[in-house]
Write a protein that holds these residues in place. Structure first.
Motif, short mmCIF file in Angstrom:
data_model
loop_
_atom_site.label_atom_id
_atom_site.label_comp_id
_atom_site.label_asym_id
_atom_site.label_seq_id
_atom_site.Cartn_x
_atom_site.Cartn_y
_atom_site.Cartn_z
N LEU A 285 30.45 -120.97 156.01
CA LEU A 285 30.37 -120.08 154.85
C LEU A 285 29.32 -119.02 155.14
N PHE A 286 29.64 -117.77 154.84
CA PHE A 286 28.71 -116.67 155.06
C PHE A 286 28.53 -115.91 153.75
N THR A 287 27.27 -115.64 153.40
CA THR A 287 26.98 -114.99 152.13
C THR A 287 26.04 -113.81 152.35
N ARG A 288 26.13 -112.84 151.46
CA ARG A 288 25.21 -111.70 151.46
C ARG A 288 24.67 -111.55 150.06
N SER A 289 23.36 -111.74 149.91
CA SER A 289 22.70 -111.60 148.63
C SER A 289 21.79 -110.40 148.65
N ASN A 290 21.04 -110.21 147.60
CA ASN A 290 20.11 -109.08 147.56
C ASN A 290 18.91 -109.28 148.49
N VAL A 291 18.73 -110.50 149.02
CA VAL A 291 17.57 -110.75 149.88
C VAL A 291 17.93 -111.08 151.32
N GLY A 295 24.24 -117.87 156.89
CA GLY A 295 25.39 -118.65 157.33
C GLY A 295 25.14 -120.13 157.11
N PHE A 296 26.15 -120.85 156.65
CA PHE A 296 26.02 -122.28 156.34
C PHE A 296 27.14 -123.06 157.00
N GLY A 301 26.25 -128.25 154.16
CA GLY A 301 25.42 -127.16 153.66
C GLY A 301 24.27 -126.78 154.56
N LYS A 302 24.27 -127.21 155.81
CA LYS A 302 23.18 -126.87 156.74
C LYS A 302 23.15 -125.36 156.97
N ARG A 303 21.93 -124.79 156.84
CA ARG A 303 21.79 -123.35 157.06
C ARG A 303 21.77 -123.06 158.57
N LEU A 304 22.65 -122.16 159.03
CA LEU A 304 22.75 -121.80 160.44
C LEU A 304 21.80 -120.66 160.79
N PHE A 305 21.67 -119.70 159.90
CA PHE A 305 20.78 -118.57 160.14
C PHE A 305 20.47 -117.89 158.82
N ARG A 306 19.42 -117.07 158.86
CA ARG A 306 19.05 -116.26 157.69
C ARG A 306 18.49 -114.94 158.21
N ASP A 307 19.12 -113.85 157.82
CA ASP A 307 18.73 -112.53 158.28
C ASP A 307 18.41 -111.68 157.06
N ALA A 308 17.16 -111.29 156.94
CA ALA A 308 16.73 -110.49 155.78
C ALA A 308 17.15 -109.04 155.97
N ARG A 336 29.49 -110.22 163.91
CA ARG A 336 28.27 -110.98 164.16
C ARG A 336 28.57 -112.41 164.56
N ASP A 337 27.65 -113.00 165.31
CA ASP A 337 27.77 -114.38 165.77
C ASP A 337 27.65 -115.32 164.59
N ALA A 338 28.61 -116.26 164.46
CA ALA A 338 28.63 -117.16 163.32
C ALA A 338 27.50 -118.18 163.36
N ASN A 339 26.90 -118.42 164.52
CA ASN A 339 25.82 -119.40 164.63
C ASN A 339 24.44 -118.79 164.46
N THR A 340 24.28 -117.54 164.89
CA THR A 340 22.95 -116.92 164.87
C THR A 340 22.86 -115.70 163.97
N GLY A 341 23.99 -115.10 163.61
CA GLY A 341 23.97 -113.88 162.82
C GLY A 341 23.70 -112.63 163.63
N ASP A 342 23.57 -112.77 164.96
CA ASP A 342 23.30 -111.62 165.82
C ASP A 342 24.53 -110.73 165.95
#
Length: 740
Positions: A285-291, A295-296, A301-308, A336-342
């Protein structure tokens, strides 16, 4: 069979339709452009003349559409006063020639097997045969919405034989053969805002924005469970009986059979959840919020990455096999890479509304307001375009599971057959794309034209449109007198403007040249990396003279230049000889110099000082000082050289200006005779006119770009129009030549 010998079948007519679609704005405003629009697009589709422009000629079919276009051309040019612009080289990849059909109604949903398509009208949904476009009926309710969620096939069930819709406070299940109501789920306490099938089709999820999400048994219509929510924005089925529930600020994973609910750890700064995308397997699952972009891994529900991320991006589809997901950023679609968000791949397209991968993972359809582009991910290049009406909604796009059919739509719907998809069309001559705002240069005899591309300076023959060569260079070429100068590795290469062949090289051994300024004189001035000022003859490339090192070299007129002398004075010198004509005893460290129209005054500004010194060019000349509050300023001489004016964005004590929004300081310049009269040098070269300025009647809109700002050169045979687009340099000439 057309009398010209062309075979006009369904595919040929599809080419006509997509071409007209691409230029609908131009044709609506001026229908007389129809011939020029169709000829310039369709003639090059299979004309043998086009083969000379490709390293490997593209495959040709036996339709010979070019014969039809030539027959039409003869008829058109026989009319009185016929005059038009003919493209003299093939275009880049053209709008899609895929077989397909178009219909009114938007937001299409394609069944998994590609056999059926649902389109949305103002007051109904219509079911159509995806192959023949025949209507199979309309859903009878006055207002029905497709149940979507993460299902790429809209309201269709996984088996494709049922359709889920919702309206008001309930959802409805329909059979498609025949089109009939099976059962209704509800009512809810408030209006239903989304609905979706589970992945096995046995459970139906419905949700109301300010009520609850409910799970129903698809067969008997019984309620399985419900989850109270607030601000529901979407449902995304990720398992046989589990669903991701997205709200306006967060998400959770709900399993209605066992009642489990997983909610990610809350972020106090997260106020809005902008977009959500689920992988085809339902395990990411990939989400985009205001912050942040996150990727999960599901279901834990393990978080794979977080990119601000700082920009407002939108998460779109997820690649079926390579572990990539699409993110719509400003001016680009990122994979973008699903594991790292790169970031792995950047697709340079702006104003993208939707991005959807095909089941094979080779293609991605990228939807914009005005067109949709089928992108080949292996080649990282566009394969084809499909033009569509401009709309304000998000639209939709969906592939059949076998990848053979595609439905896209916004305010109207296109259903395309991908079985006829050809390889990505090559650019003519395989020339790299032009650099942004690349200037063009016509040779003195009008036989060739040059423009800067990403690979270097490219030359084309005007008569045939054939590319002559590409001269490697990372910098814009200079038009200097009768030469084109190409800067390469610290050297300047003088090129023949007709052929692009090297004539001679300007260089200082062991001391690379810096990029010089253009001039119309027969002498070129340049600084070396060590600061030497060197003058070269443009007759043979020989060195004329050299001056000691200087941190300043400014050409203020075709025959005058200024350097900073070792004693920090400014030396005004003659370009032809290098002889110093005048020394200005200024301590100003500015490097921006401007000569007055009458050549009697020189303004010096820039550097760390906000003041401008205006010096009289005469022995013991007078000096005026103008002041500004900030470094940001604008300076000008009056047309008659009687005054000098400095504009600043802040008031200054010296100017006495009390207006806080504008500061002006002006000096009256004393009259007199010029100490440095102009010598006999060539006048500055004026930029070529634009087509809109000399022949507005020939301007036409090519889909998303107009020819109005294209450069127009006047030749004995007529106008040569050169248009630098984002993809290539396009050449046109007026026809018939005898009527130009």
């Amino acid at each position: 069979m057309h009398p010209s010998g062309a075979r006009l079948d369904h595919r040929a007519l599809a080419l006509v339709e997509t071409t007209v679609d691409a230029h609908q704005n131009a044709l609506q405003s001026d229908p007389k452009r129809l011939f020029a629009v169709l000829y310039n697009a369709l003639y090059w589709h299979d004309a043998p003349e086009g083969d000379a422009h490709y390293a490997s000629p593209p495959p040709r079919d036996d339709r010979q559409i070019w014969r039809w276009m030539e027959a039409w051309r003869r008829e058109f040019e026989a009319r009185p006063h016929a005059r038009w612009l003919r493209r003299i080289r093939p275009p880049g990849p053209t709008p899609t020639a895929l077989l397909g059909w178009r219909t009114a109604g938007g937001s299409p949903a394609l069944s998994p097997n590609g056999a059926l398509v649902l389109v949305t009208h103002a007051n109904s949904l219509e079911l159509l045969d995806a192959r023949t476009a025949l209507s199979l009926g309309q859903l009878p309710r006055p207002r029905e919405y497709l149940g979507r969620g993460n299902n790429a096939h809209g309201g269709f069930s996984p088996t494709g034989d049922r359709v889920l819709t919702f309206s008001d406070k309930s959802a409805t299940l329909w059979s498609v053969a025949p089109l009939a109501t099976l059962r209704t789920y509800g009512p809810a306490k408030s209006a239903v805002s989304c609905a979706a099938f589970s992945r096995d089709g046995r459970v139906i999820f419905t949700g109301a924005s300010y009520d609850a999400v409910r799970a129903w048994d698809a067969e008997d219509g019984s309620l399985v469970a419900e989850l109270v929510t607030e601000g529901l924005s979407g449902l995304y089925a990720c398992g046989d009986d589990s669903v991701v529930v997205a709200t306006h600020d967060t998400w959770c994973l709900w399993s209605p059979r066992d009642g489990d609910v997983f909610t990610p750890k809350a972020d106090s700064k997260q106020k809005a959840l902008w977009s959500v995308a689920l992988s085809p397997g339902g395990d990411r699952l990939f989400t985009r919020s205001n912050v942040a972009l996150e990727g999960f891994e599901l279901p834990d529900g393990k978080r794979l990455f977080r990119d601000a991320c700082s920009s407002h991006n939108q998460v779109e589809d997820v690649h079926p096999g390579s572990g990539l997901f699409a993110l719509l950023a400003v001016g680009v679609c990122e994979l973008r890479d699903a594991n790292t968000g790169d970031v792995r791949v950047r697709v340079p397209m702006g104003h993208v509304q939707r991005a959807t991968f095909d089941p094979s993972g080779r293609f991605m359809i990228v939807c914009q307001h005005w067109r949709s582009t089928l992108w080949d991910l292996d080649a990282n290049a566009p394969v084809a375009w499909a033009w569509q009406s401009v709309g304000t909604g998000e639209g939709s796009s969906s592939f059949s599971l076998d990848g053979k059919r595609l439905a896209i739509g916004n305010t109207d719907t296109l259903v395309l057959d991908l079985t006829t998809l050809a390889p990505a069309p090559a650019m003519p001559d395989d020339v790299p794309p032009p650099l942004a705002c690349s200037p063009t240069s016509l040779s003195p005899n009008g036989s060739s034209v040059a423009a800067q591309t990403e690979g270097g300076l490219a030359f084309w023959d005007v008569a045939s449109g054939k590319r002559l060569r590409v001269v490697p260079s990372k910098h814009y070429a200079l038009r200097h007198g009768r030469h084109l100068l190409c800067y390469r590795d610290g050297e300047l290469v003088a090129l023949d403007p007709e052929t692009g062949l090297d004539r001679f090289v300007l260089a200082v051994p062991g001391d690379p040249l810096e990029y010089p300024s253009a001039n119309e004189s027969a002498t070129l001035l340049a600084r070396t990396r060590s600061g030497l000022v060197v003058a070269f003859s443009l007759d043979d490339g020989s060195e004329c003279y050299r001056l000691p090192s200087s941190d300043l070299l400014v050409l203020v007129a075709p025959d005058l230049f200024v350097i900073r002398n070792p004693n920090r004075t400014l030396g005004m010198r003659a370009v032809s000889t290098g002889r110093e004509l005048l020394a200005l005893p200024t301590a100003h460290e500015g490097c921006e110099l401007r000569l007055s129209p009458d050549r009697r005054w020189l303004a010096v500004h820039g550097g760390s000082s906000s003041a401008v010194e205006v010096w009289e060019l005469a022995p013991a000349g007078r000096r005026h000082v103008l002041h500004a509050g900030y470094d940001s300023l604008s300076f000008s001489f009056s047309a008659d050289s009687a005054s000098a004016t400095l504009y600043s964005s802040a008031p200054t004590p010296q100017s006495g200006n009390s207006d806080p929004d504008d500061s002006i300081d002006t000096a009256a310049l004393e009259p007199g005779e010029p100490f440095l009269p102009a010598t006999d040098v060539a006048s500055p070269r004026l930029p070529p006119p634009r087509l809109k300025d000399i022949a507005p009647e020939l301007v036409w809109d090519r889909g998303v770009r107009s020819l109005a700002d294209a450069v127009a050169y006047t030749l004995p045979s007529g106008l040569l129009v050169v248009d630098v687009t984002a993809d290539q340099v396009e050449l046109y000439r007026t026809e018939p030549a005898s009527r130009t």
